[in-house]
Design an enzyme around this catalytic site. Structure first.
Site, short mmCIF file in Angstrom:
data_model
loop_
_atom_site.label_atom_id
_atom_site.label_comp_id
_atom_site.label_asym_id
_atom_site.label_seq_id
_atom_site.Cartn_x
_atom_site.Cartn_y
_atom_site.Cartn_z
N CYS A 135 0.66 -1.22 0.11
CA CYS A 135 -0.12 0.10 -0.10
C CYS A 135 0.72 1.45 -0.04
O CYS A 135 1.77 1.50 0.80
CB CYS A 135 -0.86 -0.01 1.22
SG CYS A 135 -1.78 1.55 1.43
N ASP A 192 0.40 16.66 -1.09
CA ASP A 192 0.16 15.88 -2.23
C ASP A 192 1.39 16.27 -3.24
O ASP A 192 1.67 17.25 -3.66
CB ASP A 192 -1.23 16.29 -2.93
CG ASP A 192 -1.83 15.50 -3.63
OD1 ASP A 192 -2.69 14.66 -3.37
OD2 ASP A 192 -1.35 15.10 -4.85
N HIS A 205 -4.07 0.92 8.45
CA HIS A 205 -4.76 0.86 6.85
C HIS A 205 -6.00 0.60 6.90
O HIS A 205 -6.52 -0.49 7.52
CB HIS A 205 -4.04 -0.34 6.34
CG HIS A 205 -4.37 -0.57 5.01
ND1 HIS A 205 -3.87 0.05 3.94
CD2 HIS A 205 -5.54 -1.28 4.52
CE1 HIS A 205 -4.60 -0.16 2.78
NE2 HIS A 205 -5.53 -0.98 3.09
N ASN A 236 -12.37 10.88 -1.53
CA ASN A 236 -12.97 10.38 -2.82
C ASN A 236 -13.14 8.69 -2.33
O ASN A 236 -11.91 8.11 -2.01
CB ASN A 236 -12.15 10.27 -4.02
CG ASN A 236 -11.82 11.79 -4.33
OD1 ASN A 236 -12.93 12.34 -4.37
ND2 ASN A 236 -10.73 12.26 -4.74
N THR A 250 -7.96 6.62 -6.10
CA THR A 250 -6.85 6.01 -6.67
C THR A 250 -6.14 5.28 -5.95
O THR A 250 -5.16 4.56 -6.22
CB THR A 250 -5.93 6.95 -7.69
OG1 THR A 250 -5.72 8.00 -6.82
CG2 THR A 250 -6.96 7.66 -8.93
N HIS A 280 -7.76 8.78 2.85
CA HIS A 280 -7.14 9.84 2.89
C HIS A 280 -8.09 11.04 2.65
O HIS A 280 -9.16 11.04 1.99
CB HIS A 280 -5.93 9.90 1.95
CG HIS A 280 -6.32 9.60 0.46
ND1 HIS A 280 -6.70 8.27 0.07
CD2 HIS A 280 -6.60 10.19 -0.71
CE1 HIS A 280 -6.98 8.27 -1.11
NE2 HIS A 280 -6.90 9.48 -1.54
N HIS A 327 -8.00 14.83 1.39
CA HIS A 327 -7.37 16.06 0.62
C HIS A 327 -7.84 17.33 1.50
O HIS A 327 -8.95 17.48 1.72
CB HIS A 327 -7.84 16.25 -0.81
CG HIS A 327 -7.59 14.97 -1.79
ND1 HIS A 327 -6.69 14.93 -2.59
CD2 HIS A 327 -8.14 13.76 -1.76
CE1 HIS A 327 -6.69 13.94 -3.35
NE2 HIS A 327 -7.75 13.19 -2.74
P1 5GP Z 1 -7.24 9.87 -4.76
O1 5GP Z 1 -7.27 10.12 -6.23
O2 5GP Z 1 -7.28 8.55 -4.36
O3 5GP Z 1 -8.45 10.57 -4.14
O4 5GP Z 1 -5.94 10.91 -4.01
C1 5GP Z 1 -4.91 10.24 -4.36
C2 5GP Z 1 -3.87 11.46 -4.35
O5 5GP Z 1 -2.45 10.91 -3.84
C3 5GP Z 1 -3.71 12.00 -5.41
O6 5GP Z 1 -3.90 13.54 -5.33
C4 5GP Z 1 -2.28 11.98 -5.90
O7 5GP Z 1 -1.64 13.04 -6.41
C5 5GP Z 1 -1.53 11.60 -4.54
N1 5GP Z 1 -0.22 10.83 -4.60
C6 5GP Z 1 -0.31 9.70 -5.47
N2 5GP Z 1 0.85 9.18 -5.16
C7 5GP Z 1 1.81 9.96 -4.45
C8 5GP Z 1 2.99 9.91 -3.81
O8 5GP Z 1 3.87 9.07 -4.03
N3 5GP Z 1 3.13 10.87 -2.79
C9 5GP Z 1 2.35 11.78 -2.51
N4 5GP Z 1 2.82 12.97 -1.74
N5 5GP Z 1 1.36 11.94 -3.13
C10 5GP Z 1 0.82 11.09 -4.00
ZN ZN Z 2 -2.50 1.37 3.77
#
Ligand code: 5GP
Ligand code: ZN
Length: 112
Positions: A3, A29, A45, A85, A93, A98, A100
């Site tokens: 993860c 982010d 987790h 999300n 994703t 998490h 934001h």
């Molecule tokens: P989701 O799309 O799941 O709501 O948000 C995932 C967020 O994680 C995205 O905004 C993406 O930019 C961020 N993200 C993905 N991989 C990494 C990473 O390796 N490091 C950091 N700091 N953010 C990440």
């Molecule tokens: Zn995790």
């Protein structure tokens, strides 16, 4: 466990850390969508918001308190948006809960 955010919490993958305590971890982010864009995750987790229960809800409460403090420290005043999300259709994703936090510009409503 394979993860991404568990690895970030464990320090196995580097991140721009803003805050950490016993239950949560906040970091910038990697692909910011606003002048201020950071994520706050539980250290445990939890796959997503649909897995929030009475048992783990105190962690979510802590996260929102941390967000209030961090946004104040970052000079956002009381102007910020918290987004989670949940599920593919909503744009999740990374399968680790998490939140934001977006601030520093005017934010449109509703989100896409
Ligand atoms: P989701 O799309 O799941 O709501 O948000 C995932 C967020 O994680 C995205 O905004 C993406 O930019 C961020 N993200 C993905 N991989 C990494 C990473 O390796 N490091 C950091 N700091 N953010 C990440
Ligand atoms: Zn995790």
């Amino acid at each position: 466990m394979d993860c991404l955010f568990c690895k970030i919490v464990a320090g196995e993958i580097p991140s721009d850390k803003l805050y950490e305590d016993d239950v949560c971890y906040a970091f910038k982010d990697i692909d910011p969508q606003a002048p201020v864009h950071f994520l706050v995750v539980p250290k445990a987790h939890i796959t997503g918001a649909d897995q929030i229960t009475e048992d783990n809800a105190p962690t979510v409460g802590r996260i929102f308190a941390v967000i209030a403090r961090l946004t104040q420290q970052l000079g956002c005043g009381g102007d910020y948006r918290v987004v989670t999300n949940c599920g593919k259709l909503a744009g999740q994703t990374v399968g680790h809960l998490h939140f934001h936090v977006l601030a520093g510009r005017s934010l449109a409503w509703p989100p896409g």
